[in-house]
Design a protein around this motif. Sequence first.
Motif, PDB file in Angstrom:
ATOM      1  N   MET A 222       1.071  -1.165  -0.034  1.00 57.42           N
ATOM      2  CA  MET A 222       0.004   0.078   0.068  1.00 57.42           C
ATOM      3  C   MET A 222       0.714   1.290  -0.134  1.00 57.42           C
ATOM      4  N   PRO A 223       0.414   2.277  -0.793  1.00 58.85           N
ATOM      5  CA  PRO A 223       1.326   3.534  -0.615  1.00 58.85           C
ATOM      6  C   PRO A 223       1.080   4.157   0.184  1.00 58.85           C
ATOM      7  N   THR A 224       2.120   4.828   0.793  1.00 60.62           N
ATOM      8  CA  THR A 224       2.067   5.807   1.827  1.00 60.62           C
ATOM      9  C   THR A 224       1.079   7.149   1.502  1.00 60.62           C
ATOM     10  N   PRO A 225       0.609   7.854   2.633  1.00 60.10           N
ATOM     11  CA  PRO A 225      -0.378   9.025   2.459  1.00 60.10           C
ATOM     12  C   PRO A 225       0.301  10.152   1.491  1.00 60.10           C
ATOM     13  N   SER A 226       1.758  10.233   1.436  1.00 59.73           N
ATOM     14  CA  SER A 226       2.219  11.038   0.766  1.00 59.73           C
ATOM     15  C   SER A 226       2.268  10.581  -0.851  1.00 59.73           C
ATOM     16  N   MET A 227       2.676   9.047  -1.009  1.00 58.07           N
ATOM     17  CA  MET A 227       2.541   8.600  -2.336  1.00 58.07           C
ATOM     18  C   MET A 227       1.163   8.992  -2.894  1.00 58.07           C
ATOM     19  N   GLU A 228       0.230   8.463  -2.104  1.00 60.82           N
ATOM     20  CA  GLU A 228      -1.250   8.495  -2.531  1.00 60.82           C
ATOM     21  C   GLU A 228      -1.520   9.878  -3.084  1.00 60.82           C
ATOM     22  N   ASP A 229      -1.075  11.117  -2.213  1.00 60.16           N
ATOM     23  CA  ASP A 229      -1.438  12.358  -3.028  1.00 60.16           C
ATOM     24  C   ASP A 229      -0.512  12.683  -4.202  1.00 60.16           C
ATOM     25  N   TYR A 230       0.697  12.198  -4.576  1.00 60.50           N
ATOM     26  CA  TYR A 230       1.231  12.275  -5.830  1.00 60.50           C
ATOM     27  C   TYR A 230       0.317  11.530  -6.964  1.00 60.50           C
ATOM     28  N   ILE A 231       0.223  10.277  -6.402  1.00 58.96           N
ATOM     29  CA  ILE A 231      -0.719   9.289  -7.466  1.00 58.96           C
ATOM     30  C   ILE A 231      -2.051  10.075  -7.983  1.00 58.96           C
ATOM     31  N   GLU A 232      -2.706  10.503  -6.895  1.00 61.01           N
ATOM     32  CA  GLU A 232      -3.905  11.228  -7.174  1.00 61.01           C
ATOM     33  C   GLU A 232      -3.776  12.266  -7.986  1.00 61.01           C
ATOM     34  N   GLN A 233      -2.770  13.270  -7.708  1.00 67.91           N
ATOM     35  CA  GLN A 233      -2.667  14.324  -8.650  1.00 67.91           C
ATOM     36  C   GLN A 233      -2.078  13.955 -10.068  1.00 67.91           C
ATOM     37  N   ILE A 234      -1.179  12.768 -10.059  1.00 72.09           N
ATOM     38  CA  ILE A 234      -0.808  12.417 -11.349  1.00 72.09           C
ATOM     39  C   ILE A 234      -1.886  11.837 -12.199  1.00 72.09           C
ATOM     40  N   TYR A 235      -2.657  11.215 -11.691  1.00 69.48           N
ATOM     41  CA  TYR A 235      -3.896  10.637 -12.283  1.00 69.48           C
ATOM     42  C   TYR A 235      -4.795  11.927 -12.703  1.00 69.48           C
ATOM     43  N   MET A 236      -5.098  12.643 -11.967  1.00 62.39           N
ATOM     44  CA  MET A 236      -5.881  13.751 -12.356  1.00 62.39           C
ATOM     45  C   MET A 236      -5.410  14.572 -13.622  1.00 62.39           C
ATOM     46  N   LEU A 237      -4.037  14.906 -13.366  1.00 62.84           N
ATOM     47  CA  LEU A 237      -3.514  15.667 -14.240  1.00 62.84           C
ATOM     48  C   LEU A 237      -3.457  14.983 -15.613  1.00 62.84           C
TER      49      LEU A 237
END
Length: 142
Positions: free
Chosen positions: A1-16
Motif C-alpha cells: 500500500m502506498p503511503t499518504p504522501s505517495m497517494e497524494d502524488y498518485i492522485e494528482q498525477i492521475y488527475m493531471l
Amino acid sequence: MPTPSMEDYIEQIYMLIENKGYARVSDIADALSVHPSSVTKMVQKLDKDDYLVYEKYRGLILTQKGKKIGKRLVYRHELLEQFLKMIGVKEEHIYEDVEGIEHHLSWDSIDRIGDLVMFFEENPERIEALKLIQEKSEEDMQ
C-alpha cells in the motif's frame, strides 16, 4: 500500500493525465505546492514501486496498478467532498477537511460513507431533516 504522501502524488498525477493528457514534473510540483526536486524523488520511488514509468526528460505514464489506485483515490476524495457538502459543512472548510481525513479512513469506512451518500440521494427528505436539526442547533448556540 502506498503511503499518504505517495497517494497524494498518485492522485494528482492521475488527475493531471485525465485532464491534460499528460503530467510533467513542473505540473505536479505546482499542483502539490512542492519543489520539482521533491517531485522527481517521489516519481522515482513510484517508478521503483511499479505505480508509474518515468523516463527523465521524457515524462511519465501510470502503470495499470497506478491507474487503478489513482482512480480509487480520486473517487475517495470526491466522495468525501460530496458527503461533507451533503451534511452541511461550510464550503470554505471542505477541501482542507477532506485533505485532513482522507488518508486516515479505511476503505471499509469509505465504502460505508458511500452507502450513506447513496441513502441520502435516494431519500432527500432525510437531508432536509438534517438541515432542520442543524438550523435548530445553530439557533440554540446564539
